[in-house]
Each structure stands twice: as structure tokens, then as C-alpha cells.
Design a protein around this motif. Structure first.
Motif, short mmCIF file in Angstrom:
data_model
loop_
_atom_site.label_atom_id
_atom_site.label_comp_id
_atom_site.label_asym_id
_atom_site.label_seq_id
_atom_site.Cartn_x
_atom_site.Cartn_y
_atom_site.Cartn_z
N PRO A 55 31.52 -61.44 -15.69
CA PRO A 55 32.24 -60.75 -16.77
C PRO A 55 31.30 -59.95 -17.69
O PRO A 55 31.70 -58.92 -18.22
N SER A 56 30.06 -60.41 -17.84
CA SER A 56 29.15 -59.73 -18.77
C SER A 56 28.75 -58.35 -18.27
O SER A 56 28.34 -57.50 -19.06
N THR A 57 28.84 -58.10 -16.97
CA THR A 57 28.44 -56.79 -16.45
C THR A 57 29.60 -56.05 -15.80
O THR A 57 29.43 -54.95 -15.30
N ALA A 58 30.80 -56.65 -15.81
CA ALA A 58 31.94 -56.03 -15.13
C ALA A 58 32.78 -55.15 -16.05
O ALA A 58 33.72 -54.51 -15.61
N SER A 59 32.41 -55.10 -17.34
CA SER A 59 33.32 -54.45 -18.29
C SER A 59 33.52 -52.96 -18.02
O SER A 59 34.56 -52.40 -18.35
N ASN A 60 32.52 -52.30 -17.42
CA ASN A 60 32.66 -50.87 -17.15
C ASN A 60 33.21 -50.57 -15.77
O ASN A 60 33.33 -49.41 -15.39
N TRP A 119 29.57 -68.53 -7.75
CA TRP A 119 28.59 -67.45 -7.82
C TRP A 119 29.23 -66.13 -8.22
O TRP A 119 30.33 -65.81 -7.77
N TYR A 120 28.50 -65.40 -9.05
CA TYR A 120 28.96 -64.08 -9.49
C TYR A 120 27.84 -63.07 -9.32
O TYR A 120 26.66 -63.39 -9.48
N TYR A 121 28.26 -61.85 -9.06
CA TYR A 121 27.32 -60.73 -8.99
C TYR A 121 27.02 -60.27 -10.42
O TYR A 121 27.93 -59.94 -11.18
N LEU A 122 25.73 -60.29 -10.79
CA LEU A 122 25.36 -59.86 -12.14
C LEU A 122 25.06 -58.36 -12.15
O LEU A 122 25.67 -57.59 -12.87
N ASN A 123 24.06 -57.96 -11.39
CA ASN A 123 23.73 -56.54 -11.29
C ASN A 123 22.75 -56.37 -10.13
O ASN A 123 22.37 -57.33 -9.47
#
Ligand SMILES: [Zn+2]
Length: 130
Positions: A55-60, A119-123
Motif C-alpha cells: 500500500p505504501s507504494t501503490a497509491s499512484n 508478501w508484497y511488491y514494494l518497488n
């Protein structure tokens, strides 16, 4: 039997299909990267890509853009992967043809984070194109 679109040489029904349909979650960073590649390659899998985006990098990120697939994805090669606690890195080369049919390669090191067991994709750091 149909081989998985993620290029694992495994059958789709026991590889990425259970992940994309949500019946299981990725247990390893490699599985997550493979299944996300499969989601891009299959197209129309924006929900899965959004669900596995931190969620921290998905906002855009816009789901509609994820559903538009103008590339033909040919192969996925995982060069390196490592996991330390709740963080992981996967370096891979994804080969594709663009909308004009020109062969290209996307070389990326993805950063992944585990939150509450998933697991989540960060960047990702994209390497210089060869
Ligand atoms: Zn697969």
C-alpha cells in the motif's frame, strides 16, 4: 496440460493459477515475482497486481493501466533471489515484444516486503537496458 505463463515449466494449475485466483498466497519472494509476471503476461489481472502491491507504494498505481497490456511477454528469467526476515529481493529479466513487435528486455531488481505473513511488491530498481 498447459504450462504456466510464468515460464517455470510447471503446469499452470499448480503454479501461478492458484495465486492469481486467490486460493493461495505466495509463500516465497520468487513465487510472488513469478505470479506477478504471469499477471502481466496474462493481462486483465489488475486486481491481483493491486492486491500484491504494498500500500505504501501503490497509491499512484491505476488499475485500468494495469489491465491494458500492449506488450507480448515472452519469458521470465530469475537471476538471483534472497530473503532476509520480512524483506526480499528478486533480480529478473522479463523479455517481451512491444506494440511494434520489437524484442525488448526488462531487467529489474524487485524489493518485496512481508506484512502479516503475506508478501508484497514494494518497488523495483530497473537496470540499464542491455
Ligand atoms: Zn507460474
Amino acid at each position: 496440460m498447459a504450462l504456466c505463463i510464468c515460464d517455470s515449466k510447471k503446469e499452470y494449475s499448480i503454479c501461478c493459477e492458484p495465486l492469481l485466483t486467490g486460493s493461495v498466497k505466495a509463500k516465497t519472494v520468487r513465487q510472488l515475482v513469478r505470479s506477478r509476471y504471469a499477471a502481466y503476461a496474462a493481462g486483465g489481472q489488475a486486481n491481483y497486481l493491486m492486491q500484491t502491491w504494498h500500500p505504501s507504494t501503490a497509491s499512484n498505481i491505476k488499475a485500468a493501466e494495469l489491465n491494458t497490456n500492449s506488450y507480448t511477454w515472452d519469458s521470465l528469467e530469475i537471476l538471483r533471489h534472497q530473503q532476509k526476515g520480512d524483506y526480499g529481493q528478486v533480480e529478473f529479466v522479463a523479455r517481451y515484444r512491444d506494440d511494434e513487435g520489437i524484442k525488448k528486455a526488462h531487467h529489474e531488481t524487485s524489493l518485496l516486503q512481508r506484512v502479516n505473513g503475506d508478501w508484497y511488491y514494494l518497488n523495483g530498481q530497473v537496470a540499464n537496458q542491455a
